[in-house]
Write a protein that holds these residues in place. Structure first.
Motif, PDB file in Angstrom:
ATOM      1  N   SER A 265       0.852  -1.196   0.000  1.00 38.38           N
ATOM      2  CA  SER A 265       0.000   0.000   0.000  1.00 38.38           C
ATOM      3  C   SER A 265       0.885   1.242   0.000  1.00 38.38           C
ATOM      4  O   SER A 265       2.077   1.164   0.330  1.00 38.38           O
ATOM      5  CB  SER A 265      -0.922   0.001   1.225  1.00 38.38           C
TER       6      SER A 265
ATOM      7  N   ASP B 250       0.905   4.775   1.788  1.00 38.09           N
ATOM      8  CA  ASP B 250       0.226   5.340   2.958  1.00 38.09           C
ATOM      9  C   ASP B 250       0.663   6.765   3.286  1.00 38.09           C
ATOM     10  O   ASP B 250       1.824   7.123   3.087  1.00 38.09           O
ATOM     11  CB  ASP B 250       0.515   4.467   4.181  1.00 38.09           C
TER      12      ASP B 250
ATOM     13  N   CYS C 207       1.841   8.749   6.080  1.00 37.42           N
ATOM     14  CA  CYS C 207       2.421   8.476   7.394  1.00 37.42           C
ATOM     15  C   CYS C 207       2.598   9.777   8.173  1.00 37.42           C
ATOM     16  O   CYS C 207       2.705   9.795   9.384  1.00 37.42           O
ATOM     17  CB  CYS C 207       3.753   7.757   7.258  1.00 37.42           C
TER      18      CYS C 207
ATOM     19  N   MET D 147       4.380   0.709   1.736  1.00 36.93           N
ATOM     20  CA  MET D 147       4.352  -0.164   2.913  1.00 36.93           C
ATOM     21  C   MET D 147       4.061  -1.589   2.473  1.00 36.93           C
ATOM     22  O   MET D 147       3.286  -1.821   1.546  1.00 36.93           O
ATOM     23  CB  MET D 147       3.253   0.279   3.882  1.00 36.93           C
ATOM     24  N   GLU D 148       4.635  -2.522   3.190  1.00 31.41           N
ATOM     25  CA  GLU D 148       4.390  -3.928   2.914  1.00 31.41           C
ATOM     26  C   GLU D 148       3.949  -4.563   4.216  1.00 31.41           C
ATOM     27  O   GLU D 148       4.540  -4.306   5.258  1.00 31.41           O
ATOM     28  CB  GLU D 148       5.699  -4.572   2.445  1.00 31.41           C
ATOM     29  N   ARG D 149       2.864  -5.364   4.165  1.00 31.11           N
ATOM     30  CA  ARG D 149       2.443  -6.058   5.381  1.00 31.11           C
ATOM     31  C   ARG D 149       1.657  -7.310   4.998  1.00 31.11           C
ATOM     32  O   ARG D 149       1.251  -7.445   3.829  1.00 31.11           O
ATOM     33  CB  ARG D 149       1.614  -5.137   6.280  1.00 31.11           C
ATOM     34  N   PRO D 150       1.426  -8.208   5.946  1.00 28.05           N
ATOM     35  CA  PRO D 150       0.700  -9.428   5.594  1.00 28.05           C
ATOM     36  C   PRO D 150      -0.710  -9.096   5.119  1.00 28.05           C
ATOM     37  O   PRO D 150      -1.362  -8.205   5.674  1.00 28.05           O
ATOM     38  CB  PRO D 150       0.644 -10.212   6.920  1.00 28.05           C
ATOM     39  N   THR D 151      -1.169  -9.777   4.071  1.00 25.79           N
ATOM     40  CA  THR D 151      -2.530  -9.566   3.571  1.00 25.79           C
ATOM     41  C   THR D 151      -3.505 -10.076   4.629  1.00 25.79           C
ATOM     42  O   THR D 151      -3.370 -11.202   5.098  1.00 25.79           O
ATOM     43  CB  THR D 151      -2.728 -10.341   2.253  1.00 25.79           C
ATOM     44  N   PRO D 152      -4.474  -9.218   5.044  1.00 24.76           N
ATOM     45  CA  PRO D 152      -5.377  -9.643   6.125  1.00 24.76           C
ATOM     46  C   PRO D 152      -6.376 -10.712   5.668  1.00 24.76           C
ATOM     47  O   PRO D 152      -6.665 -10.836   4.483  1.00 24.76           O
ATOM     48  CB  PRO D 152      -6.105  -8.350   6.502  1.00 24.76           C
TER      49      PRO D 152
ATOM     50  N   THR E  32      -4.046   4.377   4.518  1.00 30.21           N
ATOM     51  CA  THR E  32      -4.078   4.143   3.078  1.00 30.21           C
ATOM     52  C   THR E  32      -5.292   4.881   2.543  1.00 30.21           C
ATOM     53  O   THR E  32      -6.417   4.540   2.886  1.00 30.21           O
ATOM     54  CB  THR E  32      -4.215   2.635   2.755  1.00 30.21           C
TER      55      THR E  32
ATOM     56  N   ASN F 149      -8.629   1.873   6.047  1.00 30.51           N
ATOM     57  CA  ASN F 149      -7.724   1.837   4.899  1.00 30.51           C
ATOM     58  C   ASN F 149      -8.474   1.653   3.585  1.00 30.51           C
ATOM     59  O   ASN F 149      -9.438   0.897   3.496  1.00 30.51           O
ATOM     60  CB  ASN F 149      -6.680   0.738   5.077  1.00 30.51           C
TER      61      ASN F 149
END
Ligand SMILES: [Zn+2]
Ligand SMILES: [Zn+2]
Length: 353
Positions: free
Chosen positions: A3, A5, A7, A16-21, A69, A127
């Motif tokens: 995403s 974002d 900040c 940003m990189e994060r685990p897909t919910p 986001t 988001n």
């Protein structure tokens, strides 16, 4: 998931990189196919609205939390559904209605979640779609886009419903028999012209200070285009409407445009303020009764209006507004171009190529 974002207010969006919910309960996970870049994103990014007289409304004090986001005009493909999400299939391509309330208060129950006092708007308080994935809290916010492409349909989620809801606030008899004055010929203005035509409106008189945008408005079907910065702009509108406007939609919402809108009204006319540019107006109170005028604010639109808008578009085709697609990585550039007034029509980010 990826995403872009906010900040820090006003600073470039951060990748940003994060685990897909994983969706829980009634939630639905979309893989974003198209995310429109809207002018209100610039205000969210900046972190405030101008209130005129040097005052500002700080959005961080109004419940917006960073990192965020942004992106509230989204079409995506359903890729996962929660155990309690009904009537939604993985693989379906859907428009997400972003104007979401608590879902439980009296306002939400009568269908006006956009006016709920505890909003959960996607891309504003939750988001949004400047991302590869986005979570939608319930399938009732998802709409079939029929034969429209994702990039054509995405702007309906804000630009479309905002102008549709504003046009709906005009009496039907006025809409069908009198020209409507629309101030602002950016993305919203062109959308208003296109939808007004599909609603069998009589004709739009477009007002903008930028000759390029006025030309775009004329091309989109406006019956006249007036320079809002002309000293006699109000006079020109009164002449073009043969005595004053029955309805003015102000898509800018600055001190100058609101004043111009008021000055252009006929006795009994209505000014509908939509734009959030910021400013203030002073009106002598006797003018309200003497000129029998109505000033009404209009904020995005409701779920029932989204249903009606999509029915209209399915019946009469997508509003032919210029749409330019750009990759998700261009989110910062797209926002900067929009801020600089360089964009005619709409820019839509396309994360999933
Ligand atoms: Zn918007
Ligand atoms: Zn509510």
């Amino acid at each position: 998931m990826l995403s872009y974002d906010v900040c820090e207010c006003g600073a470039p969006l951060r990748r940003m990189e994060r685990p897909t919910p994983t969706p829980k309960g009634t939630e639905v996970l979309l893989k974003i196919k198209a995310a429109g870049v809207c002018h209100s994103d610039i205000h969210i990014w900046d972190g405030y609205y101008e209130l005129g007289g040097g005052k500002r409304l700080q959005l961080l004090e109004r419940g917006i939390k960073l990192p965020l986001t942004m992106g509230h005009e989204n079409v995506g493909e359903v890729v996962a559904v929660g155990p309690d999400a009904r009537d939604v299939q993985v693989g379906a391509v859907r428009l997400a209605h972003p104007w979401i309330g608590c879902g439980e208060c009296a306002v939400c129950r009568r269908g006006e979640e956009n006016l709920c006092l505890t909003p959960r708007n996607l891309g504003v308080f939750a988001n949004g779609g400047y991302a590869t994935h986005m979570m939608v809290p319930h399938p009732r916010y998802l709409f079939d886009i029929g034969s429209l492409s994702p990039a054509e349909a995405a702007p309906l989620a804000c630009s479309g419903i905002t102008t549709f809801s504003a046009l709906r606030k005009i009496d039907d008899a006025v809409l069908k028999n009198q020209p409507v004055v629309v101030i602002g010929a950016g993305g919203l203005g062109l959308m208003a012209i296109a939808l007004h035509k599909k609603m069998d409106g009589k004709g739009v008189i477009s007002v903008d200070i930028d000759p390029v945008k006025r030309e775009a408005a004329t091309k989109a079907g406006a019956v006249a285009a007036i320079d809002g910065s002309a000293a006699d702009a109000a006079r020109q509108i009164v002449d073009a409407t043969k005595g004053g406007a029955w309805a003015v939609i102000d898509l800018v919402g600055s001190s100058a445009t609101a004043k111009l809108g008021l000055d252009a009204l006929i006795k009994g006319g209505k000014l509908i303020i939509v734009g959030l540019f910021g400013g203030e107006v002073t009106v002598p109170t006797p003018f309200f009764p003497m000129r029998a005028m109505t000033v009404q604010g209009s904020y995005v639109g409701s779920l029932p209006e989204m249903r009606d808008l999509l029915a209209l578009v399915r019946e009469k085709g997508a509003p032919p507004i210029p749409v330019r697609t750009r990759p998700l990585e261009d989110a910062n550039d797209a926002l900067n171009d929009l801020k600089a007034g360089k964009i005619v029509g709409r820019v839509v980010l396309t994360p999933a190529a």
